[in-house]
Design an enzyme around this catalytic site. Sequence first.
Site, PDB file in Angstrom:
ATOM      1  N   ARG A   9      40.364  -1.432   6.369  1.00 58.40           N
ATOM      2  CA  ARG A   9      39.129  -1.150   5.643  1.00 58.40           C
ATOM      3  C   ARG A   9      39.061  -2.137   4.487  1.00 58.40           C
ATOM      4  O   ARG A   9      40.059  -2.735   4.105  1.00 58.40           O
ATOM      5  CB  ARG A   9      39.161   0.287   5.118  1.00 58.40           C
ATOM      6  CG  ARG A   9      39.055   1.304   6.228  1.00 58.40           C
ATOM      7  CD  ARG A   9      39.337   2.691   5.706  1.00 58.40           C
ATOM      8  NE  ARG A   9      38.479   3.009   4.584  1.00 58.40           N
ATOM      9  CZ  ARG A   9      38.752   3.943   3.670  1.00 58.40           C
ATOM     10  NH1 ARG A   9      39.865   4.644   3.752  1.00 58.40           N
ATOM     11  NH2 ARG A   9      37.908   4.183   2.691  1.00 58.40           N
ATOM     12  N   LYS A  81      47.856  10.517   5.013  1.00 61.42           N
ATOM     13  CA  LYS A  81      47.127  11.764   4.794  1.00 61.42           C
ATOM     14  C   LYS A  81      45.697  11.721   5.327  1.00 61.42           C
ATOM     15  O   LYS A  81      45.062  12.751   5.442  1.00 61.42           O
ATOM     16  CB  LYS A  81      47.165  12.177   3.330  1.00 61.42           C
ATOM     17  CG  LYS A  81      46.282  11.412   2.414  1.00 61.42           C
ATOM     18  CD  LYS A  81      46.242  12.156   1.103  1.00 61.42           C
ATOM     19  CE  LYS A  81      45.222  11.525   0.194  1.00 61.42           C
ATOM     20  NZ  LYS A  81      45.147  12.228  -1.067  1.00 61.42           N
ATOM     21  N   ASP A  82      45.195  10.547   5.667  1.00 59.37           N
ATOM     22  CA  ASP A  82      43.870  10.452   6.284  1.00 59.37           C
ATOM     23  C   ASP A  82      43.927  10.544   7.811  1.00 59.37           C
ATOM     24  O   ASP A  82      42.887  10.503   8.463  1.00 59.37           O
ATOM     25  CB  ASP A  82      43.187   9.127   5.883  1.00 59.37           C
ATOM     26  CG  ASP A  82      42.887   9.067   4.387  1.00 59.37           C
ATOM     27  OD1 ASP A  82      42.720  10.139   3.781  1.00 59.37           O
ATOM     28  OD2 ASP A  82      42.828   7.948   3.841  1.00 59.37           O
ATOM     29  N   THR A 125      37.521  16.899  -8.775  1.00 56.55           N
ATOM     30  CA  THR A 125      38.253  16.612  -7.534  1.00 56.55           C
ATOM     31  C   THR A 125      37.302  16.883  -6.382  1.00 56.55           C
ATOM     32  O   THR A 125      36.363  17.667  -6.526  1.00 56.55           O
ATOM     33  CB  THR A 125      39.531  17.463  -7.372  1.00 56.55           C
ATOM     34  OG1 THR A 125      40.128  17.161  -6.099  1.00 56.55           O
ATOM     35  CG2 THR A 125      39.244  18.955  -7.430  1.00 56.55           C
ATOM     36  N   SER A 127      38.810  17.515  -3.387  1.00 61.24           N
ATOM     37  CA  SER A 127      39.761  18.046  -2.431  1.00 61.24           C
ATOM     38  C   SER A 127      39.879  19.559  -2.610  1.00 61.24           C
ATOM     39  O   SER A 127      40.161  20.041  -3.703  1.00 61.24           O
ATOM     40  CB  SER A 127      41.111  17.358  -2.663  1.00 61.24           C
ATOM     41  OG  SER A 127      42.184  18.243  -2.431  1.00 61.24           O
ATOM     42  N   ARG A 129      42.106  21.396  -1.409  1.00 62.78           N
ATOM     43  CA  ARG A 129      43.526  21.676  -1.682  1.00 62.78           C
ATOM     44  C   ARG A 129      43.821  21.585  -3.184  1.00 62.78           C
ATOM     45  O   ARG A 129      44.456  22.469  -3.758  1.00 62.78           O
ATOM     46  CB  ARG A 129      44.392  20.664  -0.912  1.00 62.78           C
ATOM     47  CG  ARG A 129      45.879  20.717  -1.243  1.00 62.78           C
ATOM     48  CD  ARG A 129      46.632  19.577  -0.569  1.00 62.78           C
ATOM     49  NE  ARG A 129      46.172  18.267  -1.020  1.00 62.78           N
ATOM     50  CZ  ARG A 129      46.512  17.697  -2.172  1.00 62.78           C
ATOM     51  NH1 ARG A 129      47.342  18.305  -2.990  1.00 62.78           N
ATOM     52  NH2 ARG A 129      46.042  16.519  -2.516  1.00 62.78           N
ATOM     53  N   ARG A 130      43.343  20.512  -3.805  1.00 62.33           N
ATOM     54  CA  ARG A 130      43.574  20.373  -5.244  1.00 62.33           C
ATOM     55  C   ARG A 130      42.799  21.428  -6.016  1.00 62.33           C
ATOM     56  O   ARG A 130      43.333  22.038  -6.958  1.00 62.33           O
ATOM     57  CB  ARG A 130      43.165  18.968  -5.712  1.00 62.33           C
ATOM     58  CG  ARG A 130      44.138  17.900  -5.241  1.00 62.33           C
ATOM     59  CD  ARG A 130      43.650  16.483  -5.541  1.00 62.33           C
ATOM     60  NE  ARG A 130      44.599  15.491  -5.044  1.00 62.33           N
ATOM     61  CZ  ARG A 130      44.248  14.286  -4.600  1.00 62.33           C
ATOM     62  NH1 ARG A 130      42.984  13.910  -4.591  1.00 62.33           N
ATOM     63  NH2 ARG A 130      45.169  13.446  -4.170  1.00 62.33           N
ATOM     64  N   ARG A 147      33.312  11.942  -6.348  1.00 62.44           N
ATOM     65  CA  ARG A 147      33.556  11.093  -5.181  1.00 62.44           C
ATOM     66  C   ARG A 147      33.681   9.645  -5.613  1.00 62.44           C
ATOM     67  O   ARG A 147      33.400   9.291  -6.759  1.00 62.44           O
ATOM     68  CB  ARG A 147      32.407  11.237  -4.159  1.00 62.44           C
ATOM     69  CG  ARG A 147      32.488  12.512  -3.337  1.00 62.44           C
ATOM     70  CD  ARG A 147      33.562  12.454  -2.261  1.00 62.44           C
ATOM     71  NE  ARG A 147      33.267  11.471  -1.234  1.00 62.44           N
ATOM     72  CZ  ARG A 147      34.187  10.823  -0.536  1.00 62.44           C
ATOM     73  NH1 ARG A 147      35.457  11.015  -0.788  1.00 62.44           N
ATOM     74  NH2 ARG A 147      33.838   9.978   0.401  1.00 62.44           N
ATOM     75  N   ARG A 153      36.604   6.888  -9.772  1.00 64.27           N
ATOM     76  CA  ARG A 153      36.878   8.206 -10.343  1.00 64.27           C
ATOM     77  C   ARG A 153      37.444   8.107 -11.760  1.00 64.27           C
ATOM     78  O   ARG A 153      37.121   8.907 -12.627  1.00 64.27           O
ATOM     79  CB  ARG A 153      37.817   8.989  -9.418  1.00 64.27           C
ATOM     80  CG  ARG A 153      37.044   9.559  -8.221  1.00 64.27           C
ATOM     81  CD  ARG A 153      37.936  10.396  -7.343  1.00 64.27           C
ATOM     82  NE  ARG A 153      38.518   9.612  -6.266  1.00 64.27           N
ATOM     83  CZ  ARG A 153      39.529  10.029  -5.510  1.00 64.27           C
ATOM     84  NH1 ARG A 153      40.079  11.202  -5.740  1.00 64.27           N
ATOM     85  NH2 ARG A 153      39.978   9.277  -4.531  1.00 64.27           N
ATOM     86  N   CYS A 241      41.309  17.690   6.219  1.00 68.84           N
ATOM     87  CA  CYS A 241      41.255  17.799   4.764  1.00 68.84           C
ATOM     88  C   CYS A 241      40.097  18.692   4.356  1.00 68.84           C
ATOM     89  O   CYS A 241      39.778  18.847   3.202  1.00 68.84           O
ATOM     90  CB  CYS A 241      41.190  16.437   4.092  1.00 68.84           C
ATOM     91  SG  CYS A 241      39.702  15.518   4.440  1.00 68.84           S
TER      92      CYS A 241
HETATM   93  N1  LIG Z   1      41.529  11.006  -0.056  1.00 69.36           N
HETATM   94  C1  LIG Z   1      41.445   9.583  -0.232  1.00 69.36           C
HETATM   95  C2  LIG Z   1      42.781   8.959  -0.298  1.00 69.36           C
HETATM   96  N2  LIG Z   1      43.447   8.632   0.833  1.00 69.36           N
HETATM   97  C3  LIG Z   1      44.648   8.100   0.481  1.00 69.36           C
HETATM   98  C4  LIG Z   1      44.733   8.084  -0.897  1.00 69.36           C
HETATM   99  C5  LIG Z   1      45.884   7.560  -1.616  1.00 69.36           C
HETATM  100  C6  LIG Z   1      47.017   8.508  -1.584  1.00 69.36           C
HETATM  101  C7  LIG Z   1      48.034   8.281  -0.525  1.00 69.36           C
HETATM  102  O1  LIG Z   1      48.584   7.176  -0.446  1.00 69.36           O
HETATM  103  O2  LIG Z   1      48.345   9.209   0.207  1.00 69.36           O
HETATM  104  C8  LIG Z   1      43.546   8.622  -1.412  1.00 69.36           C
HETATM  105  C9  LIG Z   1      43.175   8.777  -2.834  1.00 69.36           C
HETATM  106  C10 LIG Z   1      43.569  10.095  -3.452  1.00 69.36           C
HETATM  107  O3  LIG Z   1      43.875  11.057  -2.778  1.00 69.36           O
HETATM  108  O4  LIG Z   1      43.514  10.195  -4.694  1.00 69.36           O
END
Ligand SMILES: NCc1[nH]cc(CCC(=O)O)c1CC(=O)O
Length: 309
Positions: A9, A81-82, A125, A127, A129-130, A147, A153, A241
Amino acid sequence: MRKIVIGSRKSNLALTQTDWVIDRLRQAGIDNEIEVKKIVTKGDRILDVTLSKVGGKGLFVKEIEQAMYDKEIDLAVHSMKDMPSTMPEGLVITSIPEREDHRDAFISKGNISLHDLKEGAIVGTSSLRRAAQILAARPDVTIKWIRGNIETRIRKLREEDYDAIVLAVSGLKRVGLSEELITEYLEPDVCVPAVGQGALAIECREDDKELRDLLARINNEYTARTVKAERTFLHLLEGGCQVPIGGYAYLENDTIVLTALVGTPDGKTILKEVVRGTDPESVGREAAEILMKQGAKEIIDQVKEELDQ
Ligand SMILES: NCc1[nH]cc(CCC(=O)O)c1CC(=O)O
């Protein structure tokens, strides 16, 4: 010697991660020609909508995976995590290099800790989860969606009415921002990170044996084993997520210690367990089974239903 084409990307984070992997490959003695091809994904184009509402994880990886099928690129570097918890036919995560910091960072105006935030403070946030875990710790604060990439951010914290934001320590470090920005490192006992947070996934075609042999050289066994436990847990709960799920595992000698979490977005219910064992899949499965018995499935189904409305 064949040339290796890496799809990435265009974001600063993605390109930095790709460069980091190239450095690792060079250090491992791989001196094939390497080309980086930049790809714009749907996730990059829809930055104004809450991520969970537009399909979550798959969004950033789908177009890159198509380029792999089409042999326009040979491999891709993703934030672990993506990655969805199931892999598409014919593609594999072939290598998992050493993990960066797994924690979330709490960054506030005036360097005020989460504990000391004033009542009603606004925490940014996007997320769930957060949000769930921040609200569990501080039910009196307000979560406001935020976002944009990491740099955006940080800027919004400065320019808008947020009192604090939460983002991954790893992302912050990777884009070259100073850790001095961080008010507080949130340990997993306060905020369990996303499954795979801080780790990278190197994905390629399953049948590309030659490339897989090269990429195996930068696999990190510690990270691979612990992430396997986390992802087994995630997979069994069918989480993306779009639901508040967290998982973090580390090794104590040879024992995997997995902290697994499912919560409601309002933070009123938090299911959290620590499971130990030596086999990553068994540990992940045990964590999923325990949380399921406590009602994790019902929480997840309800969150998904609400998102669909
Ligand atoms: N959700 C977006 C995202 N995808 C990966 C990262 C970086 C964190 C990583 O390396 O796992 C982030 C930014 C974040 O969560 O603040």
